[in-house]
Write an enzyme that holds these catalytic residues in place. Sequence first.
Site, mmCIF file in Angstrom:
data_model
loop_
_atom_site.group_PDB
_atom_site.id
_atom_site.type_symbol
_atom_site.label_atom_id
_atom_site.label_comp_id
_atom_site.label_asym_id
_atom_site.label_seq_id
_atom_site.Cartn_x
_atom_site.Cartn_y
_atom_site.Cartn_z
ATOM 1 C CE LYS A 1 -12.622 1.831 -5.091
ATOM 2 N NZ LYS A 1 -12.521 0.750 -6.062
ATOM 3 C CG ASN A 2 -12.476 -2.035 -3.536
ATOM 4 O OD1 ASN A 2 -13.047 -1.280 -4.327
ATOM 5 N ND2 ASN A 2 -11.171 -2.122 -3.461
ATOM 6 C CB CYS B 1 -7.557 2.077 -11.908
ATOM 7 S SG CYS B 1 -8.357 3.223 -10.785
ATOM 8 N NE ARG C 1 -8.095 -3.728 -12.939
ATOM 9 C CZ ARG C 1 -8.701 -2.950 -12.054
ATOM 10 N NH1 ARG C 1 -8.881 -1.691 -12.295
ATOM 11 N NH2 ARG C 1 -9.167 -3.470 -10.929
ATOM 12 C CG ASP D 1 -6.299 -1.620 -3.809
ATOM 13 O OD1 ASP D 1 -7.439 -1.989 -3.511
ATOM 14 O OD2 ASP D 1 -5.774 -1.863 -4.914
ATOM 15 N NE ARG E 1 -13.071 5.146 -10.641
ATOM 16 C CZ ARG E 1 -12.530 4.070 -11.232
ATOM 17 N NH1 ARG E 1 -11.481 4.209 -12.004
ATOM 18 N NH2 ARG E 1 -13.041 2.875 -11.040
#
Length: 436
Positions: free
Chosen positions: A22-23, A116, A121, A305, A397
């Site tokens: 994903k990242n 999230c 952030r 993570d 997600r």
Amino acid sequence: MDEIRIAGGKPLYGTVSVQGSKNAALPMMAASLLHRGVSVLKGCPKIADVFCMEEILRELGAVTWWEDHDLYMDCTYADGTEIPCAFTGKMRSSVILLGALLGRSGMGCLGYPGGCVIGQRPIDLHLYALRKLGAVIEEGPFLISAMCGRLLGNEICFANKSVGATEQGILGAVLAKGETCLKNCAREPEIKWLCRYLRGMGAEIQGDGGDCIYIKGVEELKGGDMQVPADRIVAGTYLCACAATRGKVALTNPPEGELDAFLEVYRKIGGQYKVKSGKLVADGSGVRHALPLLETEVYPGFPTDLQSPLMAVLATIPGESHIREMIFEDRFKAAAELNRMGAGITVTGRDAWIQGGSPLHGCTVYAEELRGGAALILAALAAEGETTVRGYSYICRGYEHICEDLAALGGVIMKDTGTDLYENIHFSEKTADQYQ
Ligand code: EPZ
């Protein structure tokens, strides 16, 4: 209902492949905006965040389509410069599109990023990088507006390491006029994958993976075409499932060299692993040692993570373990839900102490964010009895088929099919002697 049911208490055995990252995929999708033509990401994960980024590209005028897991993006006419809050509010990664919009069109306007709930952030480092490249940025109450004639290369020195801000600087610099030196860059593998993708498009980038990245702006980029790498966090999550259930699991396509800090911890708690003909074969049957202290760090340290998935494993190990979360200020969301399953976790600020060992029991728990939600699934697989995990959409997600994968390893998982029936996706019974 947005939930899954899991009957726990069985070790996982078997072999599974790891989805695309994903990242890595998200910044590569943003980079595709920098070419006025077709780019393709092969082996792209079909997850909610990728679909959200795809929607944003379409909103800007791109045409996208899939051929199995290959995502095609035709950005020939993607000249839109505005991204509404409805899109950006869904996903943190949306903010890096600003650098791509400025690189392509010299302007951009977008809502503040969502994502999230694991901390404040802020995006100050993102905006600092773009201002250093000459962008004039107005931070409104709801929208960020940015303008520039053409971005101009410069020296950018980040006050602290940020994956997204590093990606932002790279996306802004590759078509800027002149040379850019990015200092104090994040070193996560996703940065190297993004730079490899951009070099394939004709960008001139050196030093990625280190603290300093040097970029020489070019006039235009050609189409991107690259295989999305395996997701190191999904791989680590599956290895945590193996440890939590004391099973034996092989990963067919492990992200080579990207999990060293995690695997070091895996061994510390009693896990074993070896790489055999390209597969990573893990044995969680010996997992029994508590962790006196684990601090999450920027890469190549232990990844934040995987902090929540590891917490679920530590809840199954007798003794006191201690985790200190050094990256995000509010990333112990799963602790309260794990405690409802019988874990003994105490959280004070950035520290969590886990008194493991008393058996976990099934109950209804609620996911509030992506990796904490994955941790609840791992705990449910280890717990006695049945667990219902609500908020499954948070987990979707980032995990394309976590239920199917874990079921293929012998996990008993039922997914709500939306028709108040549960699709039992439990595959064959696997036992240790069947383990290859
Ligand atoms: C990326 O988020 C990942 N997301 C995160 O994964 C990951 O946890 C994080 O990097 C750290 O590895 C994506 O790649 C899409 P940061 P990002 O900027 O870029 C502070 C997941 O579960 N900071 O490296 O947002 C920030 O608050 C997600 O897949 C500023 O202060 O992370 C944090 O404390 C969750 N100002 C620290 O830096 C800024 O402008 C690291 O954040 C930006 C960040």
